[in-house]
Design a protein around this motif. Sequence first.
Motif, PDB file in Angstrom:
ATOM      1  N   GLU A   1       0.857  -1.195   0.000  1.00  0.00           N
ATOM      2  CA  GLU A   1       0.000   0.000   0.000  1.00  0.00           C
ATOM      3  C   GLU A   1       0.887   1.237   0.000  1.00  0.00           C
ATOM      4  OE1 GLU A   1      -2.353   2.680  -0.261  1.00  0.00           O
ATOM      5  OE2 GLU A   1      -3.607   0.918   0.199  1.00  0.00           O
ATOM      6  N   ASP A   2       0.664   2.153  -0.963  1.00  0.00           N
ATOM      7  CA  ASP A   2       1.547   3.321  -1.067  1.00  0.00           C
ATOM      8  C   ASP A   2       1.032   4.525  -0.282  1.00  0.00           C
ATOM      9  OD1 ASP A   2      -0.560   3.519  -3.002  1.00  0.00           O
ATOM     10  OD2 ASP A   2       0.517   5.158  -3.953  1.00  0.00           O
TER      11      ASP A   2
ATOM     12  N   VAL B   1       5.267  -2.673   2.074  1.00  0.00           N
ATOM     13  CA  VAL B   1       5.986  -2.177   0.902  1.00  0.00           C
ATOM     14  C   VAL B   1       5.089  -1.166   0.203  1.00  0.00           C
ATOM     15  CG1 VAL B   1       7.357  -4.266   0.602  1.00  0.00           C
ATOM     16  CG2 VAL B   1       5.155  -4.058  -0.561  1.00  0.00           C
ATOM     17  N   ALA B   2       5.698  -0.252  -0.574  1.00  0.00           N
ATOM     18  CA  ALA B   2       4.931   0.870  -1.129  1.00  0.00           C
ATOM     19  C   ALA B   2       4.937   0.938  -2.651  1.00  0.00           C
ATOM     20  CB  ALA B   2       5.460   2.184  -0.551  1.00  0.00           C
TER      21      ALA B   2
ATOM     22  N   ALA C   1       6.636  -5.228  -4.028  1.00  0.00           N
ATOM     23  CA  ALA C   1       5.566  -6.127  -3.583  1.00  0.00           C
ATOM     24  C   ALA C   1       5.703  -7.495  -4.240  1.00  0.00           C
ATOM     25  CB  ALA C   1       4.205  -5.518  -3.916  1.00  0.00           C
ATOM     26  N   LEU C   2       5.979  -7.515  -5.540  1.00  0.00           N
ATOM     27  CA  LEU C   2       6.093  -8.787  -6.246  1.00  0.00           C
ATOM     28  C   LEU C   2       7.319  -9.568  -5.780  1.00  0.00           C
ATOM     29  CD1 LEU C   2       5.167 -10.772  -8.375  1.00  0.00           C
ATOM     30  CD2 LEU C   2       6.429  -9.445 -10.084  1.00  0.00           C
ATOM     31  N   SER C   3       8.442  -8.870  -5.635  1.00  0.00           N
ATOM     32  CA  SER C   3       9.668  -9.571  -5.244  1.00  0.00           C
ATOM     33  C   SER C   3       9.542 -10.172  -3.847  1.00  0.00           C
ATOM     34  CB  SER C   3      10.874  -8.622  -5.322  1.00  0.00           C
ATOM     35  OG  SER C   3      10.772  -7.584  -4.363  1.00  0.00           O
TER      36      SER C   3
ATOM     37  N   LEU D   1      -0.829   0.857  -6.957  1.00  0.00           N
ATOM     38  CA  LEU D   1       0.580   0.981  -6.584  1.00  0.00           C
ATOM     39  C   LEU D   1       1.371   1.685  -7.679  1.00  0.00           C
ATOM     40  CD1 LEU D   1       1.236  -2.595  -5.146  1.00  0.00           C
ATOM     41  CD2 LEU D   1       1.020  -0.483  -3.832  1.00  0.00           C
ATOM     42  N   PRO D   2       2.391   2.454  -7.317  1.00  0.00           N
ATOM     43  CA  PRO D   2       3.259   3.048  -8.343  1.00  0.00           C
ATOM     44  C   PRO D   2       4.122   1.978  -9.000  1.00  0.00           C
ATOM     45  CG  PRO D   2       4.094   3.528  -6.135  1.00  0.00           C
ATOM     46  CD  PRO D   2       2.764   2.868  -5.951  1.00  0.00           C
TER      47      PRO D   2
END
Length: 222
Positions: free
Chosen positions: A9-10, A32-33, A38-40, A56-57
């Motif tokens: 969540e950013d 994580v933002a 997030a994927l890693s 997400l950016p």
Amino acid sequence: MSGRILIAEDEQRIASFVEKGLRANGFSTSVVADGDTALSWAVTGDFDLVVLDLGLPGRDGFAVLRAMRETKVTTPVIILTARDSVHDTVAGLEGGADDYMTKPFRFEELLARVRLRLRPTDRAPEVTVLRAGDLSLDLRTRRAQLPGAVTVDLTAREFALLELFLRHPSQVLTREQMLSHVWGYDFDPGSNVVDVYVRALRRKIGNDRITTVRGMGYRLGP
């Protein structure tokens, strides 16, 4: 129940709101933002559930979810998003999401969905009735019961507030805690809505069941 949860969540305010609530309920969290991070993190297998924002950016939530499922990551995913169109809901669920919540949301609702997704299949059925003394609350029918088989119908907010009290019996709950859990992260800290709903609950379940702790908040019980 415990579990490791990744929060992607950013919006810092929302991420902090979700993280604090989950940690208070015994979960281990990481935040994580952006989509690439997030994927890693999600593909490591270190998490039992992912709370995933669509906006997400970088790589957006849809792309993160698609990449997770393409690489056979089966970790449950609950999507959080400000997008509330039917198209986005369907796209998220068809893309492999396990659940979907739109902002703004109540933390108690998110918590219920998290617990549902993390419940082992061989686990004993979850408690569906909360009790404190001679007061009980049925989580399925959303009704309270008093001595003499007196059943009390509750509004949605009254139910959420009484559930919070019953999950923390004899504990002093501050107005901020109640606003956060029952009304969500978009609450007005200067509002007197908690006092209004406590009065309404007292009228229904008895004035002596909820005690005012001056300068602190309210407590279920003496």
